[in-house]
Design a protein around this motif. Structure first.
Motif, PDB file in Angstrom:
ATOM      1  N   ASP A  63       6.796  -8.876 -11.630  1.00 42.65           N
ATOM      2  CA  ASP A  63       6.496  -7.453 -11.439  1.00 42.65           C
ATOM      3  C   ASP A  63       6.503  -6.751 -12.796  1.00 42.65           C
ATOM      4  N   ARG A 121       3.579   1.772  -1.428  1.00 45.69           N
ATOM      5  CA  ARG A 121       4.102   2.038  -2.776  1.00 45.69           C
ATOM      6  C   ARG A 121       2.997   2.003  -3.836  1.00 45.69           C
ATOM      7  N   GLY A 122       1.751   1.824  -3.383  1.00 44.48           N
ATOM      8  CA  GLY A 122       0.639   1.799  -4.323  1.00 44.48           C
ATOM      9  C   GLY A 122       0.659   0.596  -5.241  1.00 44.48           C
ATOM     10  N   VAL A 123       1.207  -0.513  -4.751  1.00 42.88           N
ATOM     11  CA  VAL A 123       1.353  -1.726  -5.561  1.00 42.88           C
ATOM     12  C   VAL A 123       0.231  -2.713  -5.242  1.00 42.88           C
ATOM     13  N   THR A 124      -0.340  -3.295  -6.278  1.00 42.98           N
ATOM     14  CA  THR A 124      -1.364  -4.318  -6.116  1.00 42.98           C
ATOM     15  C   THR A 124      -0.722  -5.696  -6.230  1.00 42.98           C
ATOM     16  N   ARG A 147       7.693  -1.307 -10.156  1.00 49.68           N
ATOM     17  CA  ARG A 147       7.199   0.043 -10.454  1.00 49.68           C
ATOM     18  C   ARG A 147       6.285   0.536  -9.347  1.00 49.68           C
ATOM     19  N   GLN A 148       6.540   1.771  -8.885  1.00 50.87           N
ATOM     20  CA  GLN A 148       5.648   2.367  -7.897  1.00 50.87           C
ATOM     21  C   GLN A 148       4.272   2.566  -8.531  1.00 50.87           C
ATOM     22  N   GLY A 149       3.229   2.076  -7.816  1.00 52.15           N
ATOM     23  CA  GLY A 149       1.891   2.135  -8.380  1.00 52.15           C
ATOM     24  C   GLY A 149       1.622   1.014  -9.366  1.00 52.15           C
ATOM     25  N   GLY A 150       2.531   0.060  -9.439  1.00 47.54           N
ATOM     26  CA  GLY A 150       2.392  -1.039 -10.390  1.00 47.54           C
ATOM     27  C   GLY A 150       1.705  -2.250  -9.778  1.00 47.54           C
ATOM     28  N   SER A 151       2.002  -3.405 -10.329  1.00 44.13           N
ATOM     29  CA  SER A 151       1.371  -4.636  -9.858  1.00 44.13           C
ATOM     30  C   SER A 151       2.390  -5.756  -9.746  1.00 44.13           C
ATOM     31  N   GLU A 194       0.828  -1.211   0.000  1.00 48.62           N
ATOM     32  CA  GLU A 194       0.000   0.000   0.000  1.00 48.62           C
ATOM     33  C   GLU A 194       0.860   1.258   0.000  1.00 48.62           C
TER      34      GLU A 194
END
Length: 347
Positions: free
Chosen positions: A278, A210-213, A249-253, A208
């Motif tokens: 990733d 890093r905004g990663v799913t 990647r920040q905000g990546g998956s 969360e």
């Protein structure tokens, strides 16, 4: 009499030279080493290195045991053999001569070099935070003694460096434990889906931030059972998923997938594959073969900034080796990275 069967029983290359200077006996290892049929040949034509030839002559002349190095090139690399020479005298004097035995010492030298490099790397990794801590302590006792802002800033850095040393020591102890258990194959039954779900939940805050799913997909119905050590396999997948979150990647998956390979030639049977993918910047190809080396980093500054010790993937490799598994790494610059763990499906 030095019989063929006696030399063949030795686990190392061995050659017996008679008093007529011809090779009377040799074992299969010696013939493979020299890549020729040497029985019956004059030793000078088979063993061409001057230092070894001189020692053979001395041992034949004075009867004293000797030792000399023999350098052989195998697959483009030099291998050093320590050759022990001993005088052989039989009761009927029909089989007098010199017995040569070849001991590969290159592996011992490499092990010694690895230990030296390891100590040097650990010293280097510890020196940086220790130097910082010492400097800040001196500053807090001197110029910053009455500066609350500087004191708070320095104490924060000192805390960060202290935690970094703790992580390094913890990883060193973990690596040592894994190496101690390397020859003991784990036999407990481990549910990989349960382990991966637990890790995903434990790393939810890191993701969360890093905004990663992080998503988990399994082609197999749970439970997916393998023979393994629960704590060690959890350590492997925690490291791989956390790395994907931090270095992707920040905000990546990050996608974690579980699948079954019906036949893996390396296992001579089926395998369970767990892949962690990733969508980050990827890793240049020339780094891939060295990623599991101790203290090897693609980006030293970023790794230290994110709290890496440089030992995580080395620990992963040792744990997977203990499980008789395989680690596969695929990455292309700009296309992300995939770390796949292959485990035997023999439950």
């Amino acid at each position: 009499m030095v019989a063929h069967s006696m030399l063949d029983a030795l686990p190392i290359p061995a050659i017996f030279i008679g008093e007529d200077s011809r090779i009377r006996r040799s074992n299969a290892q010696a013939r493979a080493l020299l890549n020729m049929q040497i029985d019956g040949r004059h030793y000078v034509t088979a063993l061409r290195q001057p230092s070894l030839l001189e020692q053979i002559e001395r041992t034949m002349a004075d009867g004293l045991d000797g030792q000399v190095n023999f350098i052989h090139t195998e697959a483009g690399r030099e291998v050093v053999y320590e050759v022990h020479l001993g005088r052989v005298v039989t009761e009927d004097r029909q089989e007098n001569g010199v017995l040569l035995s070849f001991m590969d010492v290159k592996s011992h030298e490499e092990a010694g070099q690895m230990r030296s490099d390891f100590v040097a790397n650990v010293s280097h990794e510890l020196r940086t935070p220790l130097t910082a801590l010492t400097g800040f302590i001196e500053t807090l006792r001197g110029p910053a003694r009455d500066d609350p802002d500087a004191r708070d800033r320095f104490l924060g850095i000192m805390e960060t460096e202290g935690k970094r040393m703790n992580r390094l020591v913890a990883d060193l102890l973990s690596l040592s434990r894994v190496e101690d258990m390397a020859r003991i194959r784990p036999s407990d039954s481990v549910d990989l889906c349960a382990v991966l779900n637990s890790i995903r939940n434990a790393l939810s805050q890191t993701a969360e931030a890093r905004g990663v799913t992080v998503s988990l997909h399994s082609q197999l119905e749970p439970p997916v059972l393998v023979a393994g050590d629960l704590d060690q396999l959890a350590q492997v997948f925690t490291n791989l998923i956390e790395n994907a979150i931090k270095y992707g990647r920040q905000g990546g998956s990050v996608t974690v997938s579980v699948s079954r390979i019906p036949m893996l030639p390396a296992f001579k049977g089926p395998a369970i594959r767990v892949s962690v993918k990733d969508d980050g910047p990827g890793i240049p190809e020339h780094h891939l073969s060295r990623l599991t080396e101790r203290f090897y980093r693609v980006d030293n500054h970023r790794s230290r900034e994110l709290g890496g010790t440089g030992l995580g993937l080395a620990i992963v490799k040792h744990i997977i080796n203990r499980h008789r598994g395989r680690l596969r790494i695929e990455s292309h610059v700009g296309q992300g990275s995939t770390f796949s763990v292959l485990l035997r499906d023999d439950l």
